[in-house]
Design a protein around this motif. Structure first.
Motif, PDB file in Angstrom:
ATOM      1  N   CYS A 160      15.862  -1.494   6.959  1.00  0.00           N
ATOM      2  CA  CYS A 160      15.088  -1.620   5.729  1.00  0.00           C
ATOM      3  C   CYS A 160      13.894  -0.713   5.846  1.00  0.00           C
ATOM      4  O   CYS A 160      12.763  -1.150   5.909  1.00  0.00           O
ATOM      5  CB  CYS A 160      14.655  -3.056   5.517  1.00  0.00           C
ATOM      6  SG  CYS A 160      16.024  -4.191   5.479  1.00  0.00           S
ATOM      7  N   TRP A 161      14.144   0.578   5.904  1.00  0.00           N
ATOM      8  CA  TRP A 161      13.012   1.455   6.208  1.00  0.00           C
ATOM      9  C   TRP A 161      12.036   1.504   5.038  1.00  0.00           C
ATOM     10  O   TRP A 161      12.436   1.419   3.901  1.00  0.00           O
ATOM     11  CB  TRP A 161      13.504   2.803   6.702  1.00  0.00           C
ATOM     12  CG  TRP A 161      13.700   3.912   5.714  1.00  0.00           C
ATOM     13  CD1 TRP A 161      12.759   4.440   4.893  1.00  0.00           C
ATOM     14  CD2 TRP A 161      14.899   4.648   5.488  1.00  0.00           C
ATOM     15  NE1 TRP A 161      13.292   5.463   4.169  1.00  0.00           N
ATOM     16  CE2 TRP A 161      14.605   5.621   4.507  1.00  0.00           C
ATOM     17  CE3 TRP A 161      16.188   4.603   6.018  1.00  0.00           C
ATOM     18  CZ2 TRP A 161      15.551   6.511   4.049  1.00  0.00           C
ATOM     19  CZ3 TRP A 161      17.110   5.495   5.547  1.00  0.00           C
ATOM     20  CH2 TRP A 161      16.797   6.438   4.583  1.00  0.00           C
ATOM     21  N   ASP A 162      10.776   1.624   5.428  1.00  0.00           N
ATOM     22  CA  ASP A 162       9.692   1.635   4.439  1.00  0.00           C
ATOM     23  C   ASP A 162       9.474   0.292   3.757  1.00  0.00           C
ATOM     24  O   ASP A 162       8.645   0.189   2.886  1.00  0.00           O
ATOM     25  CB  ASP A 162       9.925   2.681   3.341  1.00  0.00           C
ATOM     26  CG  ASP A 162       9.449   4.039   3.775  1.00  0.00           C
ATOM     27  OD1 ASP A 162       8.878   4.107   4.861  1.00  0.00           O
ATOM     28  OD2 ASP A 162       9.639   4.998   3.028  1.00  0.00           O
ATOM     29  N   SER A 163      10.245  -0.683   4.141  1.00  0.00           N
ATOM     30  CA  SER A 163      10.074  -1.961   3.465  1.00  0.00           C
ATOM     31  C   SER A 163       8.883  -2.697   4.034  1.00  0.00           C
ATOM     32  O   SER A 163       8.770  -2.893   5.238  1.00  0.00           O
ATOM     33  CB  SER A 163      11.337  -2.798   3.661  1.00  0.00           C
ATOM     34  OG  SER A 163      11.061  -4.125   3.291  1.00  0.00           O
ATOM     35  N   ARG A 164       7.970  -3.068   3.160  1.00  0.00           N
ATOM     36  CA  ARG A 164       6.821  -3.851   3.600  1.00  0.00           C
ATOM     37  C   ARG A 164       6.482  -4.793   2.453  1.00  0.00           C
ATOM     38  O   ARG A 164       6.191  -4.352   1.360  1.00  0.00           O
ATOM     39  CB  ARG A 164       5.664  -2.918   3.910  1.00  0.00           C
ATOM     40  CG  ARG A 164       4.469  -3.648   4.483  1.00  0.00           C
ATOM     41  CD  ARG A 164       3.610  -2.732   5.308  1.00  0.00           C
ATOM     42  NE  ARG A 164       4.256  -2.372   6.566  1.00  0.00           N
ATOM     43  CZ  ARG A 164       4.416  -1.128   6.976  1.00  0.00           C
ATOM     44  NH1 ARG A 164       4.014  -0.138   6.255  1.00  0.00           N
ATOM     45  NH2 ARG A 164       4.993  -0.891   8.140  1.00  0.00           N
ATOM     46  N   ASP A 165       6.583  -6.058   2.739  1.00  0.00           N
ATOM     47  CA  ASP A 165       6.408  -7.005   1.644  1.00  0.00           C
ATOM     48  C   ASP A 165       4.992  -6.983   1.098  1.00  0.00           C
ATOM     49  O   ASP A 165       4.044  -6.633   1.786  1.00  0.00           O
ATOM     50  CB  ASP A 165       6.770  -8.411   2.113  1.00  0.00           C
ATOM     51  CG  ASP A 165       8.255  -8.672   1.944  1.00  0.00           C
ATOM     52  OD1 ASP A 165       8.899  -7.865   1.243  1.00  0.00           O
ATOM     53  OD2 ASP A 165       8.761  -9.657   2.503  1.00  0.00           O
ATOM     54  N   ILE A 166       4.911  -7.392  -0.140  1.00  0.00           N
ATOM     55  CA  ILE A 166       3.663  -7.277  -0.881  1.00  0.00           C
ATOM     56  C   ILE A 166       2.532  -8.054  -0.219  1.00  0.00           C
ATOM     57  O   ILE A 166       1.361  -7.694  -0.332  1.00  0.00           O
ATOM     58  CB  ILE A 166       3.902  -7.745  -2.336  1.00  0.00           C
ATOM     59  CG1 ILE A 166       2.789  -7.284  -3.256  1.00  0.00           C
ATOM     60  CG2 ILE A 166       4.068  -9.237  -2.414  1.00  0.00           C
ATOM     61  CD1 ILE A 166       3.134  -7.397  -4.706  1.00  0.00           C
ATOM     62  N   ASP A 167       2.874  -9.109   0.509  1.00  0.00           N
ATOM     63  CA  ASP A 167       1.809  -9.905   1.116  1.00  0.00           C
ATOM     64  C   ASP A 167       1.347  -9.325   2.447  1.00  0.00           C
ATOM     65  O   ASP A 167       0.438  -9.837   3.064  1.00  0.00           O
ATOM     66  CB  ASP A 167       2.269 -11.353   1.295  1.00  0.00           C
ATOM     67  CG  ASP A 167       3.657 -11.426   1.888  1.00  0.00           C
ATOM     68  OD1 ASP A 167       4.460 -10.540   1.577  1.00  0.00           O
ATOM     69  OD2 ASP A 167       3.939 -12.359   2.653  1.00  0.00           O
TER      70      ASP A 167
ATOM     71  N   ILE B 245       0.448  -6.121   2.711  1.00  0.00           N
ATOM     72  CA  ILE B 245      -0.390  -4.968   2.468  1.00  0.00           C
ATOM     73  C   ILE B 245      -1.586  -5.432   1.670  1.00  0.00           C
ATOM     74  O   ILE B 245      -1.576  -6.510   1.089  1.00  0.00           O
ATOM     75  CB  ILE B 245       0.356  -3.890   1.668  1.00  0.00           C
ATOM     76  CG1 ILE B 245       0.971  -4.532   0.450  1.00  0.00           C
ATOM     77  CG2 ILE B 245       1.379  -3.189   2.495  1.00  0.00           C
ATOM     78  CD1 ILE B 245       1.517  -3.539  -0.491  1.00  0.00           C
TER      79      ILE B 245
ATOM     80  N   PHE C  76      -4.300  -4.294  -1.382  1.00  0.00           N
ATOM     81  CA  PHE C  76      -4.490  -3.329  -2.468  1.00  0.00           C
ATOM     82  C   PHE C  76      -5.919  -2.824  -2.437  1.00  0.00           C
ATOM     83  O   PHE C  76      -6.852  -3.613  -2.508  1.00  0.00           O
ATOM     84  CB  PHE C  76      -4.239  -3.980  -3.810  1.00  0.00           C
ATOM     85  CG  PHE C  76      -2.876  -4.547  -3.946  1.00  0.00           C
ATOM     86  CD1 PHE C  76      -1.770  -3.732  -3.895  1.00  0.00           C
ATOM     87  CD2 PHE C  76      -2.696  -5.912  -4.118  1.00  0.00           C
ATOM     88  CE1 PHE C  76      -0.507  -4.251  -4.014  1.00  0.00           C
ATOM     89  CE2 PHE C  76      -1.443  -6.437  -4.233  1.00  0.00           C
ATOM     90  CZ  PHE C  76      -0.345  -5.605  -4.184  1.00  0.00           C
TER      91      PHE C  76
ATOM     92  N   ILE D  19      -2.856   0.076   0.406  1.00  0.00           N
ATOM     93  CA  ILE D  19      -2.188   1.108  -0.366  1.00  0.00           C
ATOM     94  C   ILE D  19      -3.073   1.475  -1.540  1.00  0.00           C
ATOM     95  O   ILE D  19      -3.807   0.643  -2.076  1.00  0.00           O
ATOM     96  CB  ILE D  19      -0.788   0.703  -0.868  1.00  0.00           C
ATOM     97  CG1 ILE D  19      -0.864  -0.533  -1.759  1.00  0.00           C
ATOM     98  CG2 ILE D  19       0.175   0.524   0.271  1.00  0.00           C
ATOM     99  CD1 ILE D  19       0.334  -0.678  -2.643  1.00  0.00           C
TER     100      ILE D  19
END
Lengths: 385, 531
Positions: A20-27, A29, A31, A101
């Motif tokens: 699951c490359w580049d996968s990073r769940d919203i919680d 990261i 903002f 991000i």
């Protein structure tokens, strides 16, 4: 069947190898919603000069349904010092759990002090290159310490700032927000422009005035106050609402003109080598408040008088602004050059480079046409005659 | 004949168009001429033959009697429960025992031929009567509800049509109920279903071809089409496929469907099944072929296109504007069924920048503390809701609803409270589930629900890019797929402008003057041009 098995095999390989490359769940990261550039305190050694202090504001994750979240701060500010934005941003990975991000970056604040010394394009080159920062991110200039603007008392200060910048339908003293997209095109074209400035005072914010940025050096050259900004807005026609305060010449009573629409036109003329401009401004509005006790909104005489008074006030504002732009700063931030480029492209090519200098000498005439179309619900029947 | 349902000889494959009747009473005679006779003139021998074959069954009733005062031995054989006993008593026994006595007596014994004629023409007042020489056929007939009449000295057996099976009354179809539209649906009785279609379409060109399906089940299968309208190629393809497969029993039209479909690996159904006679009639007039099977209320329609699964007869019964809007809604629902969870996953795990800031923040806040990555969370919830759906389906109706409610509300709420899943995921799953039920065809709904898991996996691995890849893959497959020679996504893929009149939007009926182009019908005018 064999083919099917082969397809299934290849698919499995694809799935397993790519993971699951580049996968990073919203919680996982955070903002980044706001950033502020300040001048870093000078260090001792020489290579520590011209350093930048960057403060970013990110939203902290708090479970929504817990009771304590109301009292808790919804954001957190982190600062770092370095030579470039990227360098500082990467420092933050050492300082907070979740890397940020930038896709939700709403506002960039730059302190006036920093921008007087530093080239804006260089400062923001990271913004320009990355695809993360959206074109809708706005820029503001802070008169004091920029980081203070991210500490004002609001739920999330960055959102507050963006919200205020959208209030142009209520006031004529705001400059249209300078978005990231617009900024890039202006800087590429070496055009001078004006950016909204803000002022913070003990956790309170006010949008007041504008900062003039020179097209060729991309540094801040001067500031306009609120009134001058309004005058500039009359010239550019960037008014969606707001009021004009004038005095009734006869009774010395106060008149308040609520602007509903402004139409404007800048017409350049080149006769031989002589350049001049005509600015036609047409505005409609209503008489929202008057302190003239004898005044009667149904009487044409009174309305005419009021219109004249307001017109004079507007013209005063415009002249003040033009004086400042032409005589003091020699900078065209009102888009006269753009009109010249449109109407006289050939001549423009020759004077493009020296335009800001030349602009100081150009005569500009302006005409204001004002119509009071609406007196709200107050008035008396005209009895005279 | 063994192991195949053959398109049997003339008497079985009856072309019941125009002037021929559906019933098979009149054509029984010629058929047996060529066959060898299994029976003798001795009734006891004949009876023994039958007894040996099926006599050990308690439901097979043998009743011997004498023909009135002539003293000729006779016997009837029938299966209890499959026949109308009142009919047997009134029309067979009574007339054989009493009426014959008035004509013949012990002194004036009739010749066997004479007797045969009398029985055929004057005694038995039944509409179906058949003479049979083959033992096998006789036994099959008895087992399917006919009464066999054996008479001493006559070497054939009379098969009397006394079938009376309790069939369900004509009810509103449960799986395809409409707000507006006829309330009648097919039942399990082929004769009833056939009659429903005849009633709805009393057109002489409506042709019914009968087949027998299943080596053991011997079910009647009816192929329907409009002669002179339906593309002959289509008819021959369909006939071909029906004749080709081998089957032991055919309990439901689903058996037939799986044998005649084009691609058994495709997730998409390539045959439409329906309980609604109006749907079948509409399909027939569009130039499609329908297949009815005895013993099931589900008729099959071929060929189908993808758009048919998102259409409801109501689209045509309502005025065109609401009809079109509802149809668009269904397309959206179909899209949501497949892609909503995967789009959610890819937004959450890959493209957080694409979510509006405030929403992103609130999603992030709700996901705080959820221990699983969004894929696992989504798979968990989707599986749970599929289980719930299945459980609700199996349980008795009143309990089923409760289980659905309790399961959905309690488990969902508890899962959120426990912090295992985020509330937004519950919303997504619920919307997806509801959308999947908005698809009018159950089979298509299942297909799309199945694909949802594939797209979720793609989303988990590649994000939005994976979802797009999956969509492309799906599009490629759909474009390749054909149902009985008709491209599956027509009229979109072999593009036809006129086909778009009845695709995503349903145009007013008066603009749809022609039948669908993709069907290549022989008579493509639906309305006169000058109207």
């Amino acid at each position: 069947m064999l083919q099917l098995r082969r397809i299934a095999f290849v698919t499995c390989i694809f799935l397993l190898l790519s993971g699951c490359w580049d996968s990073r769940d919203i919680d996982q990261i955070s903002f980044i919603v706001g950033s502020a550039f300040d001048k870093a305190p000078d260090g001792i050694s020489d290579n520590q000069k011209n350093r930048v202090k960057l403060t970013i504001q990110s939203i902290s994750h708090t479970p929504s349904d817990t009771e304590s979240s109301n009292s808790k701060q919804k954001y957190q500010n982190i600062s770092g010092i370095g030579d470039s934005k990227l360098e500082i941003i990467r420092q933050f990975a050492l300082k907070s759990e979740h890397p940020g991000i930038g896709s939700h970056l709403k506002v960039t604040i730059i302190s006036e002090k920093l921008l007087r010394d530093m080239n804006l394009q260089q400062l923001l080159s990271f913004h320009e290159r990355t695809y993360e920062v959206r074109d809708s991110c706005i820029m503001l200039i802070s008169k004091g310490v920029a980081a203070n603007a991210l500490k004002i008392s609001a739920e999330v200060p960055s959102f507050e700032l963006v919200g205020i910048s959208a209030n142009r339908y209520k006031t004529a003293n705001l400059i249209p927000p300078m978005t990231h997209g617009k900024l890039q095109s202006l800087m590429e074209a070496n055009t001078s422009f004006i950016v909204q400035t803000i002022q913070t005072h003990q956790k309170e914010i006010k949008f007041s005035g504008g900062a003039l940025i020179k097209g060729d050096t991309k540094k801040l050259v001067g500031l306009l106050n609120e009134k001058e900004v309004k005058g500039l807005n009359w010239i550019t026609g960037n008014i969606k609402g707001g009021i004009v305060k004038a005095k009734d010449p006869k009774t010395k009573g106060l008149l308040l003109y609520d602007i509903t629409s402004v139409k404007n036109e800048i017409i350049p003329h080149i006769i031989k080598d002589h350049i001049s401009f005509n600015v036609n401004i047409e505005t409609k509005g209503r008489l929202n408040e008057d302190w003239v006790l004898a005044g009667n909104a149904f009487s044409n005489k009174f309305i005419n008088r009021a219109e004249l008074a307001i017109k004079a006030e507007i013209e005063k504002e415009i002249s003040q602004t033009l004086k400042k732009l032409q005589k003091e700063y020699h900078i065209d931030a009102a888009g006269f050059g753009e009109q010249l480029r449109i109407h006289y492209p050939n001549q423009w090519k020759q004077m493009e480079k020296n335009w800001d200098k030349q602009f100081g000498e150009v005569p500009i005439k302006y005409q204001v046409k004002i119509t009071i179309s609406d007196y709200m619900v107050k008035g008396k029947k005209e009895t005279s005659k | 004949m063994k192991g195949q349902i053959v398109p049997m000889t003339k008497w079985q494959q009856k072309n019941t168009s125009e002037n021929q009747k559906i019933e098979k009473n009149d054509s029984g005679h010629q058929s047996i001429i060529s066959k060898p006779n299994d029976f003798t003139t001795d009734i006891h021998v004949n009876l023994n033959q039958i007894k040996q074959a099926i006599g050990h069954n308690t439901d097979v009733i043998f009743r011997s009697f004498l023909l009135g005062s002539t003293g000729i031995e006779a016997s009837i054989v029938y299966v209890d429960g499959l026949v109308d006993k009142k009919l047997i008593q009134d029309q067979i026994l009574k007339s054989m025992i009493y009426d014959l006595a008035g004509i013949f007596s012990r002194e004036t014994l009739p010749t066997p031929d004479h007797l045969k004629d009398w029985i055929n023409n004057q005694v038995i007042a039944l509409s179906e009567i058949k003479e049979e020489k083959s033992l096998d056929s006789t036994i099959i007939s008895i087992l399917s509800g006919s009464t066999a009449l054996l008479i001493n000295n006559i070497d054939i057996i009379f098969l009397l049509g006394t079938v009376s099976f309790k069939s369900r009354s004509i009810e509103e179809p449960i799986t395809e109920s409409l707000v507006r539209g006829p309330r009648e649906g097919f039942n399990e009785n082929l004769a009833d279903n056939r009659a429903l279609l005849r009633k709805g379409l009393p057109d002489p060109s409506l042709t019914m071809v009968e087949y027998e399906v299943g080596q053991r089940s011997k079910k009647k299968l009816l192929l329907l089409y409009l002669e002179g309208l339906t593309n002959p190629d289509l008819i021959s393809i369909t006939k071909d496929r029906i004749e080709k497969f081998d089957l032991d029993i055919a309990l439901e039209s689903g058996y037939i469907e799986q044998f005649i479909q084009d691609d058994h690996l495709s997730p998409f159904p390539q045959v439409q099944s329906t309980e609604r006679p109006d749907r079948v009639i509409a399909a027939l007039t569009e130039g499609r072929v329908a297949i009815l099977l005895d013993g099931t209320p589900f008729a099959l329609i071929v060929p189908v296109t993808f758009s048919m699964f998102l259409q409801s007869p109501e689209d045509y019964y309502e005025r065109w504007i609401p009809g079109s809007l509802i149809r668009i809604l269904r397309y959206l629902a179909a899209f949501a069924t497949v892609f909503l969870p995967s789009i959610y996953i890819s937004f959450i795990s890959f493209h957080q920048g694409l979510i509006p800031t405030k929403l992103a923040i609130s999603i992030a806040a709700t996901r705080e503390g959820v221990p699983f990555p969004s894929v696992i969370e989504a798979l968990l919830m989707e599986t749970a809701i599929e289980v719930l759906r299945e459980a609700g389906l199996r349980l008795p109706r009143p309990v089923g609803q409760t289980v659905g409610l309790v399961g959905g509300l309690v488990v969902g709420e508890a899962a959120v409270k426990a912090g295992i899943v985020s509330p937004i995921m519950v919303i997504i799953v619920a919307i997806t589930a509801i959308s999947s039920f908005a698809i009018p065809q159950y089979g298509a709904g299942i297909a799309l629900r199945m694909l949802r898991f594939g797209s979720m996996l793609c989303a988990a691995i590649w994000g939005l890019y994976g979802v797009i890849l999956f969509f492309i893959l799906l599009a490629i497959h759909l474009c390749k797929l054909k149902s009985f020679g008709v491209p599956y996504v027509s009229p979109a893929a072999p593009y036809s402008i006129s086909g778009w009149k009845d695709f995503i939007v349903r145009f007013p009926l008066m603009t749809m003057k022609n039948r669908p182009q993709m069907m290549h019908v022989l008579d493509d005018k639906r309305q006169k041009d000058d109207v």
